[in-house]
Design a protein around this motif. Structure first.
Motif, mmCIF file in Angstrom:
data_model
loop_
_atom_site.group_PDB
_atom_site.id
_atom_site.type_symbol
_atom_site.label_atom_id
_atom_site.label_comp_id
_atom_site.label_asym_id
_atom_site.label_seq_id
_atom_site.Cartn_x
_atom_site.Cartn_y
_atom_site.Cartn_z
ATOM 1 N N ARG A 48 6.662 -0.143 -19.093
ATOM 2 C CA ARG A 48 5.447 0.649 -19.275
ATOM 3 C C ARG A 48 5.689 2.024 -18.410
ATOM 4 N N MET A 49 6.343 1.985 -17.406
ATOM 5 C CA MET A 49 6.492 3.204 -16.659
ATOM 6 C C MET A 49 7.582 4.295 -17.220
ATOM 7 N N ARG A 50 8.388 3.506 -17.863
ATOM 8 C CA ARG A 50 9.702 4.084 -18.404
ATOM 9 C C ARG A 50 9.169 5.425 -19.183
ATOM 10 N N ASN A 51 8.147 5.435 -19.883
ATOM 11 C CA ASN A 51 7.800 6.491 -20.796
ATOM 12 C C ASN A 51 6.515 7.106 -20.297
ATOM 13 N N THR A 52 6.118 6.752 -19.214
ATOM 14 C CA THR A 52 4.542 7.280 -18.571
ATOM 15 C C THR A 52 4.905 8.734 -18.173
ATOM 16 N N LYS A 53 4.051 9.523 -18.550
ATOM 17 C CA LYS A 53 4.215 10.937 -17.958
ATOM 18 C C LYS A 53 2.976 11.225 -16.918
ATOM 19 N N VAL A 54 3.215 11.867 -15.871
ATOM 20 C CA VAL A 54 2.409 12.206 -15.016
ATOM 21 C C VAL A 54 2.363 13.729 -14.653
ATOM 22 N N LYS A 55 1.381 14.467 -14.967
ATOM 23 C CA LYS A 55 1.413 15.877 -15.117
ATOM 24 C C LYS A 55 2.514 16.667 -15.947
ATOM 25 N N GLY A 56 2.683 16.022 -17.186
ATOM 26 C CA GLY A 56 3.613 16.599 -18.229
ATOM 27 C C GLY A 56 5.050 15.812 -17.792
ATOM 28 N N LEU A 106 5.879 3.725 -6.536
ATOM 29 C CA LEU A 106 5.722 2.518 -7.682
ATOM 30 C C LEU A 106 6.883 1.967 -8.278
ATOM 31 N N LEU A 107 7.499 3.024 -8.608
ATOM 32 C CA LEU A 107 8.805 2.746 -9.530
ATOM 33 C C LEU A 107 9.820 1.898 -8.688
ATOM 34 N N ILE A 108 9.823 2.472 -7.372
ATOM 35 C CA ILE A 108 10.860 1.658 -6.374
ATOM 36 C C ILE A 108 10.308 0.328 -6.031
ATOM 37 N N TYR A 109 8.866 -0.060 -5.978
ATOM 38 C CA TYR A 109 8.224 -0.977 -5.792
ATOM 39 C C TYR A 109 8.567 -2.144 -6.685
ATOM 40 N N HIS A 110 8.157 -1.734 -8.255
ATOM 41 C CA HIS A 110 8.551 -2.586 -9.431
ATOM 42 C C HIS A 110 10.032 -2.875 -9.507
ATOM 43 N N LYS A 164 0.841 -1.157 0.093
ATOM 44 C CA LYS A 164 0.072 -0.017 0.094
ATOM 45 C C LYS A 164 0.940 1.260 -0.206
ATOM 46 N N PHE A 165 2.034 1.141 0.699
ATOM 47 C CA PHE A 165 2.711 2.250 0.948
ATOM 48 C C PHE A 165 3.317 2.734 -0.509
ATOM 49 N N PHE A 166 3.909 1.538 -1.314
ATOM 50 C CA PHE A 166 4.589 1.815 -2.446
ATOM 51 C C PHE A 166 3.861 2.228 -3.514
ATOM 52 N N HIS A 167 2.539 2.135 -3.348
ATOM 53 C CA HIS A 167 1.495 2.530 -4.272
ATOM 54 C C HIS A 167 0.909 4.091 -4.247
ATOM 55 N N SER A 168 1.537 4.820 -3.274
ATOM 56 C CA SER A 168 1.178 6.192 -2.927
ATOM 57 C C SER A 168 1.629 7.313 -3.873
ATOM 58 N N SER A 169 2.579 6.832 -4.660
ATOM 59 C CA SER A 169 3.055 7.933 -5.693
ATOM 60 C C SER A 169 3.555 7.131 -6.881
#
Length: 141
Positions: free
Chosen positions: A47-55, A18-22, A9-14
């Motif tokens: 999938r996370m590598r090229n993901t943009k969050v708020k630009g 989430l990157l650290i988790y995976h 749950k902690f690792f899914h907070s940002s």
């Protein structure tokens, strides 16, 4: 791995957590020789590598080329892995990350009978003088 799952749950907070988790699941799975899990986690990281969050892209917390090289070892694509390991820039790595890099590169070189590289990376691990289990293993590479 239990600790990671217990604190999921902690690792899914940002996105960075989430990157650290995976990444942690990927690398632990690789080290535990659970290659199926490592491949699954790598796909999530991809999938996370090229993901943009708020630009903005995810934080550069880990060296993507190192992950690629380890993943290629999982796939037993040793020649390509060797090429990727050679291209990794270790300048921004902390000592622990460098030890992991040198150790994994050294193991690959040992596996594919590139002894001259293996000795070079063993010496780099010894120079870092760490006390981690990876450092101790690297010194007897």
């Amino acid at each position: 791995m239990e600790h990671i799952e217990e604190n999921s749950k902690f690792f899914h907070s940002s996105i960075d957590q989430l990157l650290i988790y995976h990444y942690t699941k990927f690398y632990c799975s690789f080290m535990l020789n659970d290659l199926d899990c490592a491949k699954q986690e790598y796909n999530k990281l991809e999938r996370m590598r090229n993901t943009k969050v708020k630009g903005a892209k995810v934080s550069p917390l880990f060296n993507w080329e190192f992950m690629d090289a380890v993943y290629l070892v999982c796939r037993k694509d040793y020649k390509q892995s060797l090429n990727v390991f050679k291209s990794v820039n270790t300048e921004n790595m902390n000592p622990r990350e460098k030890v992991q890099y040198y150790y994994q590169f050294g193991l690959l070189c040992n596996k594919i009978k590139e002894k001259h590289f293996c000795e070079n990376y063993k010496n780099k691990i010894i120079t870092l003088k760490g006390l981690s289990n990876t450092c101790k293993k690297g010194e007897i590479l």
